[in-house]
Write a protein that holds these residues in place. Structure first.
Motif, PDB file in Angstrom:
ATOM      1  N   TYR A 183      -0.767 -10.095   3.484  1.00 17.20           N
ATOM      2  CA  TYR A 183      -1.811  -9.802   2.502  1.00 17.20           C
ATOM      3  C   TYR A 183      -2.047  -8.310   2.332  1.00 17.20           C
ATOM      4  N   ASN A 210      -4.511 -12.276   7.236  1.00 24.00           N
ATOM      5  CA  ASN A 210      -5.084 -13.317   6.382  1.00 24.00           C
ATOM      6  C   ASN A 210      -5.916 -12.687   5.274  1.00 24.00           C
ATOM      7  N   LYS A 211      -6.080 -13.432   4.201  1.00 32.92           N
ATOM      8  CA  LYS A 211      -6.706 -12.911   2.985  1.00 32.92           C
ATOM      9  C   LYS A 211      -8.165 -12.517   3.215  1.00 32.92           C
ATOM     10  N   THR A 247      -3.768  -3.920   4.631  1.00 36.58           N
ATOM     11  CA  THR A 247      -2.841  -5.030   4.853  1.00 36.58           C
ATOM     12  C   THR A 247      -3.398  -5.857   5.993  1.00 36.58           C
TER      13      THR A 247
END
Length: 169
Positions: free
Chosen positions: A24, A160-161, A157
Motif C-alpha cells: 500500500y 495494510n491500507k 508505504t
C-alpha cells in the motif's frame, strides 16, 4: 502552515510486484507560502520519526518519505527492484546497490530485517526514473528536503491500507 493539494496531476501507478513486499501507498502534496526553515525541517523529521515508531511499529507496518516536490516529476511508479539496483541514498555522495544499503548503511542495518528474504525490494520512481525512496529503508538524495523549499511530497508505504491512511492523516 501548509496547504494541501489535490488533483489528477499527482498520480502514482502501483505495480503488482509490490503486493508481496509492501502493498500500500498513499501520498499528499503540501505547499507553503514561504520557504521551509531549518526549524520546520527538524519538526517534520521529528514528527516522521514519531509516526515511524508509533503507528509504523519501527517502520515495519508503515514508513514515511518526505520529498522536495519541486524535484519530482509525476506520474510516480511504486514498483520493485532486485538487490543490484543502485541509486544515491539520502546524504550520500555516491550510488549504492540495494544490497550495499542493507549491509553497509546505518538505516539498512537497522531496518533491513523488515525486507529480509525478499527477492525484490520496494522502490518509488518518478517519470524520469529518478528514485525517490527505497521504503522502508532510506530516501534518495535526489529529493532531499532542505531549507528554502516551499513544496513537499509525503508518501507512506504500508503493509495494510488502514495503517497507511492513519499514518498520513
Amino acid at each position: 502552515n501548509f496547504r494541501l493539494s489535490e488533483g489528477s496531476n499527482y498520480v502514482i501507478t502501483v505495480d503488482k510486484s509490490v503486493k508481496q513486499v509492501r502493498p500500500y501507498i498513499v501520498s499528499l502534496v503540501a505547499r507553503k507560502k514561504e520557504n521551509l526553515t531549518n526549524e520546520d525541517i527538524k519538526d517534520l523529521i521529528a514528527m516522521q520519526e514519531d509516526l515511524h515508531n508509533g503507528i509504523g511499529r519501527r517502520r515495519k507496518k508503515a514508513s514515511i518519505g518526505i520529498h522536495n516536490l519541486d524535484q519530482v516529476q509525476f506520474p510516480l511508479t511504486y514498483t520493485t527492484a532486485d538487490e543490484n539496483f543502485a541509486f544515491t541514498p539520502l546524504d550520500k555522495p555516491f550510488d549504492c546497490t540495494i544490497k550495499q544499503i542493507l549491509n553497509e548503511l546505518d538505516t539498512g542495518i537497522e531496518y533491513g530485517y523488515i525486507v529480509t528474504g525478499a527477492e525484490r525490494y520496494p522502490i518509488i520512481l518518478d517519470s524520469k526514473n529518478t528514485v525517490l525512496s527505497f521504503p522502508p529503508i532510506v530516501n534518495s538524495n535526489a529529493t532531499k528536503i532542505t531549507a528554502n523549499i516551499k513544496n513537499i511530497l509525503v508518501e507512506v508505504t504500508a503493509t495494510n491500507k488502514r495503517t497507511a491512511e492513519d499514518t498520513i492523516a
